[in-house]
Design a protein around this motif. Structure first.
Motif, PDB file in Angstrom:
ATOM      1  N   ALA A  54      -1.215  -0.154  -6.686  1.00  0.00           N
ATOM      2  CA  ALA A  54      -0.066  -0.634  -5.903  1.00  0.00           C
ATOM      3  C   ALA A  54       1.241  -0.576  -6.686  1.00  0.00           C
ATOM      4  O   ALA A  54       2.325  -0.613  -6.100  1.00  0.00           O
ATOM      5  CB  ALA A  54      -0.314  -2.056  -5.415  1.00  0.00           C
ATOM      6  N   SER A 110       2.081   3.152  -5.853  1.00  0.00           N
ATOM      7  CA  SER A 110       1.653   3.553  -4.503  1.00  0.00           C
ATOM      8  C   SER A 110       2.169   4.954  -4.178  1.00  0.00           C
ATOM      9  O   SER A 110       2.002   5.856  -4.984  1.00  0.00           O
ATOM     10  CB  SER A 110       2.128   2.555  -3.452  1.00  0.00           C
ATOM     11  OG  SER A 110       1.440   1.356  -3.571  1.00  0.00           O
ATOM     12  N   ALA A 149      -6.700  -0.476   1.088  1.00  0.00           N
ATOM     13  CA  ALA A 149      -6.731  -1.905   0.758  1.00  0.00           C
ATOM     14  C   ALA A 149      -8.107  -2.298   0.230  1.00  0.00           C
ATOM     15  O   ALA A 149      -8.233  -3.047  -0.732  1.00  0.00           O
ATOM     16  CB  ALA A 149      -6.396  -2.743   1.987  1.00  0.00           C
ATOM     17  N   GLN A 178       0.811  -1.214   0.000  1.00  0.00           N
ATOM     18  CA  GLN A 178       0.000   0.000   0.000  1.00  0.00           C
ATOM     19  C   GLN A 178       0.850   1.273   0.000  1.00  0.00           C
ATOM     20  O   GLN A 178       0.317   2.364  -0.133  1.00  0.00           O
ATOM     21  CB  GLN A 178      -0.960  -0.018   1.194  1.00  0.00           C
ATOM     22  CG  GLN A 178      -2.037  -1.095   1.045  1.00  0.00           C
ATOM     23  CD  GLN A 178      -2.892  -1.248   2.292  1.00  0.00           C
ATOM     24  OE1 GLN A 178      -2.719  -2.203   3.045  1.00  0.00           O
ATOM     25  NE2 GLN A 178      -3.800  -0.328   2.508  1.00  0.00           N
TER      26      GLN A 178
END
Ligand code: BG6
Length: 478
Positions: free
Chosen positions: A65, A68, A431, A20
């Motif tokens: 991701a 990120s 998430a 993340q």
């Protein structure tokens, strides 16, 4: 105990997870993992629950991701900011595929090992104790394609190798370890929690519990190894917590709440007490769930229970046996019945600080092992002013009320709590939704849902507030 109600060595800090925040998904030999291939958008939920097979990047989707917040290249700047807030600990996770890019290699990737070694040294430079999640929802794609993820017993071998590598290499640098992030998420987000993808007609329940068994045994193997390699090591389990309340005093609602609580505590019952609880064995029998296990597994579970219990807490939950009571509220991955007494965040997660005290007490009563709150926080939309400053009083209010609840649990109820790390101490990718817009941080990161932005970091109002909280050891919460 200090006069402020927190133990002197209380570990104040913040938490993140590799996928993340690190980005750099293919840098220095890193392999692909399940967490890389979950796109933002409506399809995300089907992917994280294993209903929609996505084992590689597909045309037409955005994968947040991949980049990120690029902490891979900026960790020094970020850790310096954590140190400025006075963090005593920083919770982060290892990206498995930086260490073993495919997952089943015999030898680790040195570049990946060096990255975390440098990161831990950077923490130590400021006196920050690293708290390391070995797997925060990540599983190498190669292991999913070749073995089916955690449904396969062979995962024990690969996980053991990963743990041995980490414990040996980081001996003296890391003492606190968590084996699996939110282990109960296997039941709700099985692709994320265990690399599971289901084919039509498969018995999903059985597969999920089989995978759970493998993770539970793997967790005991990790505990055994950690203690053998360095007796200083402390191993924790990690639960997505938040007790279920009965919707009414109707005994049927009370019973439903008990059942749903057990679905979650099942995992910790095994990890903290060392055996499968009778209620689970009976339920499996009734449902025809047959989990394959060998005697050696049961011995490992029995002999290597965790040293402490960590958990995330965002909200309490509500259970009703009445199908007509069906107004739902959003929550951490799985929804629950809406509690009419509580307000909610912009994402519909209900806000219940007393629920944190209740949850701390439930866990303490149930296990009498030290606890660690490793996630808590408010996901909110932040709007920077013309100077780029975010006055996030709403976040301060949320955290203040939860810190007070935790102080009460320590002072008035006598629970044993090792520390507190707020979730997403620096803004990172959500998430659940893949959004950047859902921010938790004390530090604002200039990046939007589509990946645009300079990635510049700036301090929010909560940055100075949390600094004061830590400096006063929890006394000054205003
Ligand atoms: C927990 C996870 O589920 O909650 C984190 O351990 C996650 O990885 C956090 O980010 C908050 O959830 P979300 O969906 O708002 O990111």
């Amino acid at each position: 105990m200090t006069s402020n109600g927190f133990p002197k060595d209380f570990l104040w800090g913040g938490a993140t997870a590799a996928n993340q925040c690190e980005g750099a998904y293919d840098a220095d030999g890193r392999g692909l993992a399940n967490v890389d291939v979950v796109p933002i958008g409506e399809i995300r939920f089907d992917v994280i629950t294993g209903k929609r097979k996505m084992l590689d990047f597909e045309e037409g989707y955005f994968y947040p991701a991949k980049e990120s917040i690029d902490m891979y290249h900026r960790y020094k700047e970020d850790i310096a900011l954590f140190a400025e807030m006075g963090f005593k600990t920083y919770r982060l996770s290892i990206a498995w595929t930086r260490i073993f890019p495919k997952g089943d290699e015999e030898t680790p990737n040195e570049a990946g090992l060096i990255f975390y070694e440098n990161l831990f040294k950077e923490c130590r430079k400021y006196g920050i104790e690293p708290l390391v999640t070995i797997t925060h929802f990540d599983c190498p794609i190669h292991l999913i394609k070749t073995y089916g993820g955690w449904r396969s017993r062979q995962m024990l071998v690969f996980y053991e190798r990963l743990c041995r590598t980490l414990f040996t290499r980081y001996k003296g640098l890391v003492k606190y370890w968590l084996t699996f992030n939110e282990i109960n998420m296997i039941l709700h987000a099985p692709f994320m929690g265990a690399g599971l993808v289901f084919e039509a007609g498969e018995d999903e329940e059985t597969i999920k519990y089989q995978a759970a068994h493998h993770e539970l045994v793997a967790s005991s193997i990790a505990t055994k190894l950690a203690h053998e390699i360095d007796p200083e090591n402390k191993i924790g389990c990690m639960l997505a917590a938040g007790d279920y309340y009965p919707y009414t005093p109707n005994p049927k609602d009370v019973w439903r709440a008990l059942e749903l609580n057990r679905d979650n505590y099942f995992f910790i019952d095994v990890q903290a007490r060392g055996e499968y609880p009778n209620y689970a064995k009976k339920a499996w029998e009734r449902k025809g769930i047959k989990v394959e296990m060998i005697q050696e597994d049961l011995e490992l579970l029995k002999n290597y229970t965790v040293d402490f219990i960590s958990f995330s807490y965002y909200s309490s939950r509500v259970a009703s046996a009445d199908p007509k009571v069906n107004e739902e509220t959003q929550g951490n991955i799985f929804a629950s019945v809406k509690n009419p007494y509580l307000d909610a965040s912009e994402w519909g997660w209900q806000i219940d600080p007393l629920g944190l005290r209740i949850t701390l007490n439930t866990i303490w009563d149930r296990y009498q092992k030290p606890m660690f709150i490793v996630e808590n926080g408010l996901g909110a939309v932040d709007t920077p002013d013309e100077n780029g400053y975010v006055a996030d009083d709403y976040r301060i209010d949320y955290l203040r009320s939860h810190i007070k609840a935790m102080r009460d649990a320590i002072n008035l109820d006598g629970v044993e709590l090792l520390g507190y790390t707020t979730w997403g101490c620096i803004d990172l990718v959500s998430a659940g939704t893949g959004e950047m817009k859902k921010r938790y941080g004390f530090i604002y990161v200039d990046r939007d849902n589509d990946g645009r932005g300079t990635l510049k970091r700036s301090k929010k109002k909560s940055f100075d507030w949390y600094k004061k909280v830590i400096a006063s050891q929890g006394k000054d919460l205003e």
